[in-house]
Design an enzyme around this catalytic site. Structure first.
Site, PDB file in Angstrom:
ATOM      1  N   SER A 116      74.623  17.377  67.794  1.00 41.96           N
ATOM      2  CA  SER A 116      73.336  18.013  68.083  1.00 41.96           C
ATOM      3  C   SER A 116      72.389  16.963  68.667  1.00 41.96           C
ATOM      4  O   SER A 116      72.434  15.820  68.212  1.00 41.96           O
ATOM      5  CB  SER A 116      72.750  18.567  66.784  1.00 41.96           C
ATOM      6  OG  SER A 116      71.591  19.283  67.050  1.00 41.96           O
TER       7      SER A 116
ATOM      8  N   HIS B  78      66.375  22.703  71.327  1.00 41.54           N
ATOM      9  CA  HIS B  78      65.450  21.748  70.727  1.00 41.54           C
ATOM     10  C   HIS B  78      64.491  21.196  71.783  1.00 41.54           C
ATOM     11  O   HIS B  78      64.840  21.087  72.966  1.00 41.54           O
ATOM     12  CB  HIS B  78      66.232  20.577  70.117  1.00 41.54           C
ATOM     13  CG  HIS B  78      66.994  20.954  68.879  1.00 41.54           C
ATOM     14  ND1 HIS B  78      66.363  21.220  67.685  1.00 41.54           N
ATOM     15  CD2 HIS B  78      68.326  21.108  68.655  1.00 41.54           C
ATOM     16  CE1 HIS B  78      67.285  21.521  66.775  1.00 41.54           C
ATOM     17  NE2 HIS B  78      68.479  21.464  67.333  1.00 41.54           N
TER      18      HIS B  78
ATOM     19  N   ILE C 126      69.661  26.561  68.702  1.00 43.99           N
ATOM     20  CA  ILE C 126      68.277  26.138  68.973  1.00 43.99           C
ATOM     21  C   ILE C 126      68.231  25.317  70.262  1.00 43.99           C
ATOM     22  O   ILE C 126      69.056  24.426  70.459  1.00 43.99           O
ATOM     23  CB  ILE C 126      67.721  25.277  67.814  1.00 43.99           C
ATOM     24  CG1 ILE C 126      67.736  26.082  66.509  1.00 43.99           C
ATOM     25  CG2 ILE C 126      66.302  24.775  68.121  1.00 43.99           C
ATOM     26  CD1 ILE C 126      67.457  25.256  65.265  1.00 43.99           C
TER      27      ILE C 126
ATOM     28  N   CYS D 206      84.338  49.797  64.289  1.00 40.63           N
ATOM     29  CA  CYS D 206      84.546  49.794  65.742  1.00 40.63           C
ATOM     30  C   CYS D 206      85.782  49.048  66.244  1.00 40.63           C
ATOM     31  O   CYS D 206      86.150  49.196  67.409  1.00 40.63           O
ATOM     32  CB  CYS D 206      83.309  49.259  66.453  1.00 40.63           C
ATOM     33  SG  CYS D 206      82.997  47.519  66.151  1.00 40.63           S
TER      34      CYS D 206
ATOM     35  N   CYS E 289      76.593  49.574  64.067  1.00 39.92           N
ATOM     36  CA  CYS E 289      75.698  48.594  63.408  1.00 39.92           C
ATOM     37  C   CYS E 289      74.814  47.903  64.444  1.00 39.92           C
ATOM     38  O   CYS E 289      73.631  47.696  64.233  1.00 39.92           O
ATOM     39  CB  CYS E 289      76.491  47.507  62.696  1.00 39.92           C
ATOM     40  SG  CYS E 289      77.604  48.060  61.422  1.00 39.92           S
TER      41      CYS E 289
ATOM     42  N   CYS F 236      79.066  45.986  58.923  1.00 40.57           N
ATOM     43  CA  CYS F 236      80.414  46.444  58.543  1.00 40.57           C
ATOM     44  C   CYS F 236      81.507  45.531  59.095  1.00 40.57           C
ATOM     45  O   CYS F 236      82.687  45.776  58.867  1.00 40.57           O
ATOM     46  CB  CYS F 236      80.628  47.902  58.955  1.00 40.57           C
ATOM     47  SG  CYS F 236      81.265  48.133  60.625  1.00 40.57           S
TER      48      CYS F 236
HETATM   49  C1  LIG Z   1      76.356  23.396  62.544  1.00 36.51           C
HETATM   50  C2  LIG Z   1      75.919  22.947  63.918  1.00 36.51           C
HETATM   51  C3  LIG Z   1      74.642  23.270  64.382  1.00 36.51           C
HETATM   52  C4  LIG Z   1      74.227  22.838  65.636  1.00 36.51           C
HETATM   53  N1  LIG Z   1      73.031  23.257  66.109  1.00 36.51           N
HETATM   54  C5  LIG Z   1      72.644  22.921  67.360  1.00 36.51           C
HETATM   55  C6  LIG Z   1      71.426  23.405  67.875  1.00 36.51           C
HETATM   56  O1  LIG Z   1      70.745  24.216  67.253  1.00 36.51           O
HETATM   57  N2  LIG Z   1      71.032  22.981  69.096  1.00 36.51           N
HETATM   58  C7  LIG Z   1      71.771  22.102  69.819  1.00 36.51           C
HETATM   59  O2  LIG Z   1      71.313  21.709  70.890  1.00 36.51           O
HETATM   60  N3  LIG Z   1      72.963  21.668  69.380  1.00 36.51           N
HETATM   61  C8  LIG Z   1      73.429  22.059  68.175  1.00 36.51           C
HETATM   62  N4  LIG Z   1      74.638  21.655  67.708  1.00 36.51           N
HETATM   63  C9  LIG Z   1      75.473  20.817  68.550  1.00 36.51           C
HETATM   64  C10 LIG Z   1      76.232  21.624  69.603  1.00 36.51           C
HETATM   65  O3  LIG Z   1      76.838  22.758  69.037  1.00 36.51           O
HETATM   66  C11 LIG Z   1      77.284  20.726  70.236  1.00 36.51           C
HETATM   67  O4  LIG Z   1      76.689  19.537  70.656  1.00 36.51           O
HETATM   68  C12 LIG Z   1      77.939  21.375  71.446  1.00 36.51           C
HETATM   69  O5  LIG Z   1      78.360  22.689  71.171  1.00 36.51           O
HETATM   70  C13 LIG Z   1      79.132  20.546  71.890  1.00 36.51           C
HETATM   71  O6  LIG Z   1      79.724  21.196  72.968  1.00 36.51           O
HETATM   72  P1  LIG Z   1      81.021  20.621  73.662  1.00 36.51           P
HETATM   73  O7  LIG Z   1      81.270  21.452  74.854  1.00 36.51           O
HETATM   74  O8  LIG Z   1      80.860  19.152  73.860  1.00 36.51           O
HETATM   75  O9  LIG Z   1      82.175  20.809  72.569  1.00 36.51           O
HETATM   76  P2  LIG Z   1      83.038  22.140  72.292  1.00 36.51           P
HETATM   77  O10 LIG Z   1      82.214  23.343  72.320  1.00 36.51           O
HETATM   78  O11 LIG Z   1      83.854  21.893  71.081  1.00 36.51           O
HETATM   79  O12 LIG Z   1      83.973  22.204  73.554  1.00 36.51           O
HETATM   80  C14 LIG Z   1      85.109  21.392  73.685  1.00 36.51           C
HETATM   81  C15 LIG Z   1      86.236  22.240  74.205  1.00 36.51           C
HETATM   82  O13 LIG Z   1      87.356  21.413  74.471  1.00 36.51           O
HETATM   83  C16 LIG Z   1      88.520  22.136  74.132  1.00 36.51           C
HETATM   84  N5  LIG Z   1      89.609  21.175  73.926  1.00 36.51           N
HETATM   85  C17 LIG Z   1      89.730  20.261  72.935  1.00 36.51           C
HETATM   86  N6  LIG Z   1      90.890  19.573  73.066  1.00 36.51           N
HETATM   87  C18 LIG Z   1      91.496  20.055  74.175  1.00 36.51           C
HETATM   88  C19 LIG Z   1      92.729  19.766  74.819  1.00 36.51           C
HETATM   89  N7  LIG Z   1      93.584  18.847  74.346  1.00 36.51           N
HETATM   90  N8  LIG Z   1      93.050  20.461  75.938  1.00 36.51           N
HETATM   91  C20 LIG Z   1      92.220  21.414  76.433  1.00 36.51           C
HETATM   92  N9  LIG Z   1      91.040  21.744  75.840  1.00 36.51           N
HETATM   93  C21 LIG Z   1      90.690  21.073  74.728  1.00 36.51           C
HETATM   94  C22 LIG Z   1      88.114  22.875  72.861  1.00 36.51           C
HETATM   95  O14 LIG Z   1      88.964  23.975  72.590  1.00 36.51           O
HETATM   96  C23 LIG Z   1      86.698  23.274  73.171  1.00 36.51           C
HETATM   97  O15 LIG Z   1      86.602  24.561  73.730  1.00 36.51           O
HETATM   98  C24 LIG Z   1      75.096  22.057  66.447  1.00 36.51           C
HETATM   99  C25 LIG Z   1      76.374  21.756  65.989  1.00 36.51           C
HETATM  100  C26 LIG Z   1      76.797  22.216  64.751  1.00 36.51           C
HETATM  101  C27 LIG Z   1      78.206  21.942  64.295  1.00 36.51           C
END
Ligand SMILES: Cc1cc2nc3c(=O)[nH]c(=O)nc-3n(C[C@H](O)[C@H](O)[C@H](O)COP(=O)(O)OP(=O)(O)OC[C@H]3O[C@@H](n4cnc5c(N)ncnc54)[C@H](O)[C@@H]3O)c2cc1C
Length: 476
Positions: free
Chosen positions: A339, A50, A48, A442, A404, A437
């Site tokens: 989030s 937001h 989403i 695939c 699919c 599926c």
């Molecule tokens: C169930 C759920 C629903 C949500 N819904 C929404 C929504 O609808 N809208 C919204 O705005 N937000 C939503 N969020 C929040 C959103 O998903 C997160 O805030 C966002 O994805 C965080 O991104 P990030 O890049 O900070 O973390 P991540 O995507 O986890 O990226 C961090 C990266 O760092 C890497 N990493 C970690 N440690 C190391 C290391 N030691 N060395 C190298 N790489 C490393 C990981 O592999 C990962 O790829 C939701 C979250 C959840 C769990």
């Protein structure tokens, strides 16, 4: 290898920061522990965009969400060819006595700069949300909310950052960080040593460990699990908006969500867990989500569910932590990105660039920043006459690999050319293997195309990186 800035983590936060910094004459390196970008929290969420409501007006995440929403709607979705749809959201109340709570959300949203908020009554709901429960008495309409494909958003940001000179190194888990005497850091990842003056920590669930490694053990991440249940595409028109109940102290509640690919989704739960790798779904989670979704739309049925997953929100207190750490000069944390982190990412990126500048990073714009990315073809989004034109030009568009989800061989080849290296990477980019599926039909065809395009033996094709290969050579 020496860079100006090393970004740790290729989720939406790291990817957006890389793209933002790639506007400037800088050497940018992204280090990611997984086989591909978007394999962390950024792949497992509600998708989403937001509007910014349901956040306290004084919060950093509230302001960044409103600005991220604006940037995505007004610039990034078009520039990067994203699947963004501004469908709007409704926050429902089941008792007119709760109307004052909607008024508070409206007022707080307006303070944050969210536009177009209006209270709607039952007559409006009857006209615009025919499936909504008769128990819903009124709602707050939030027109600037929308939906996006979360992983395709990350891939687009990374692709564009790389096009503008940033470098992504995957399978490079950062295991050591050594602050240098004269400033800057040495970073050990995947057996190699990288150097940079500035370090941006966008490591999601592991950001606390990275910050501590760099000399700033200043916060702790607690994972907050969210279970999500994906419904069959035949329920695509279950709702016209994303439907929310009133929020609680820890979450926005169980929602009925529209998704960029058409399948509605119900969820998420919100429960703190200990284990950063606990992505299990539970019977209790399913019951909680079904009950929450049925309160909003009574016709939601267990038999509509075709897939489920859980994601872990990286929580470090109530707000995001976006700051330079004075105890580790040169380290900027973008941590606790719970989030609405997916929405806020583009605004977080602008903020991080500003913090880096304040601490001495020169931001000299490039003569040419290539901000546009051609939109990939997805047959499932294309009208029949356009499909016929594509096939006439290139018959590989007529070679349907995933029945699919209607994905052609050419789309899989394109995904591989754009950087996919694993079966999950192909699935997230194209939707091949994500239908009813689950790839039963695939997967072998996708493996064959991966062999051809990547020059790999079948035994080296993996689901999500080393250790998850599907085919074993028994002769060895
Ligand atoms: C169930 C759920 C629903 C949500 N819904 C929404 C929504 O609808 N809208 C919204 O705005 N937000 C939503 N969020 C929040 C959103 O998903 C997160 O805030 C966002 O994805 C965080 O991104 P990030 O890049 O900070 O973390 P991540 O995507 O986890 O990226 C961090 C990266 O760092 C890497 N990493 C970690 N440690 C190391 C290391 N030691 N060395 C190298 N790489 C490393 C990981 O592999 C990962 O790829 C939701 C979250 C959840 C769990």
């Amino acid at each position: 290898m020496t860079a100006d800035v090393i970004i740790i983590g290729a989720g939406v936060t790291g990817a957006a920061i890389a793209r933002e910094l790639s506007r400037y004459k800088l050497k940018i390196l992204i280090l990611e522990k997984e086989a591909e970008a978007a394999f962390g929290v950024s792949k497992s969420n509600s998708g989403i965009i937001h509007a910014g409501t349901q956040n306290p007006p004084s919060s950093l995440k509230g302001w960044l969400c409103v600005e991220g929403n604006r940037l995505i709607r007004e610039e990034i979705a078009a520039d990067l060819g994203l699947d963004f749809a501004q469908c709007g959201q409704l926050i429902a109340v089941f008792d007119l006595a709760d109307l004052p709570e909607l008024e508070i959300i409206k007022k707080e949203g307006e303070e944050l700069g969210v536009r177009g908020l209006e209270l709607v009554d039952r007559a409006w709901l009857d006209l615009n949300e025919p499936n909504i429960s008769p128990g819903v008495k009124a709602a707050l309409r939030v027109p600037s909310a929308g939906i996006i494909s979360p992983y395709r958003f990350v891939y687009a940001l990374v692709e564009n950052a790389v096009k503008n000179g940033a470098e992504l190194k995957t399978e490079r888990k950062v295991t050591g960080i050594r602050p240098q005497k004269g400033g800057g850091f040495e970073v050990v990842a995947g057996g190699e040593v990288f150097r940079a003056r500035f370090l941006v920590n966008a490591a999601g669930l592991y950001a606390d460990e990275i910050s501590a490694m760099a000399g700033a053990p200043t916060f702790k991440i607690t994972p907050r699990k969210g279970e999500e249940y994906l419904l069959d595409k035949k329920r695509e028109h279950l709702s016209n908006h994303i439907l929310f109940p009133l929020p609680s102290a820890t979450s926005k509640g169980v929602l009925v969500i529209k998704t960029a690919d058409g399948n509605p989704m119900i969820g998420p739960t919100a429960h703190d867990v200990e284990d950063k790798a606990d992505l299990s779904t539970t019977e209790e989670g399913l019951e909680e989500v079904l009950a929450g979704a049925r309160r909003l739309i009574p016709s939601v049925s267990k038999s509509d569910i075709i897939a489920y997953f859980s994601g872990l929100r990286p929580v470090a207190g109530k707000d995001f932590i976006i700051r330079h750490e004075d105890s580790a000069p040169g380290l900027v944390n973008a941590a606790g990105i719970q989030s609405p982190g997916l929405t806020s990412a583009p605004a977080i990126a602008v903020m991080v660039a500003g913090i880096l500048k304040e601490h001495g990073l020169g931001l000299e714009p490039k003569e040419e920043f290539r901000r546009l990315r051609p939109r990939p073809v997805h047959l499932f989004q294309v009208p029949p006459e356009e499909t016929r034109r594509l096939i006439a030009k290139n018959p590989a568009y007529g070679d349907i690999v995933c029945r699919c989800e209607l994905v052609s061989a050419q789309e899989i080849r394109d995904a591989l050319k754009r950087g996919a290296r694993t079966l999950d990477g192909v699935k997230f980019r194209t939707r091949a293997q994500s239908g009813r599926c689950h790839g039963g039909f695939c997967t072998t065809r996708v493996i064959k195309i991966m062999q051809e395009e990547l020059g790999l033996p079948a035994t080296a094709v993996s689901k999500r990186g080393r250790g998850s290969e599907l085919i074993k050579d028994e002769r060895k």
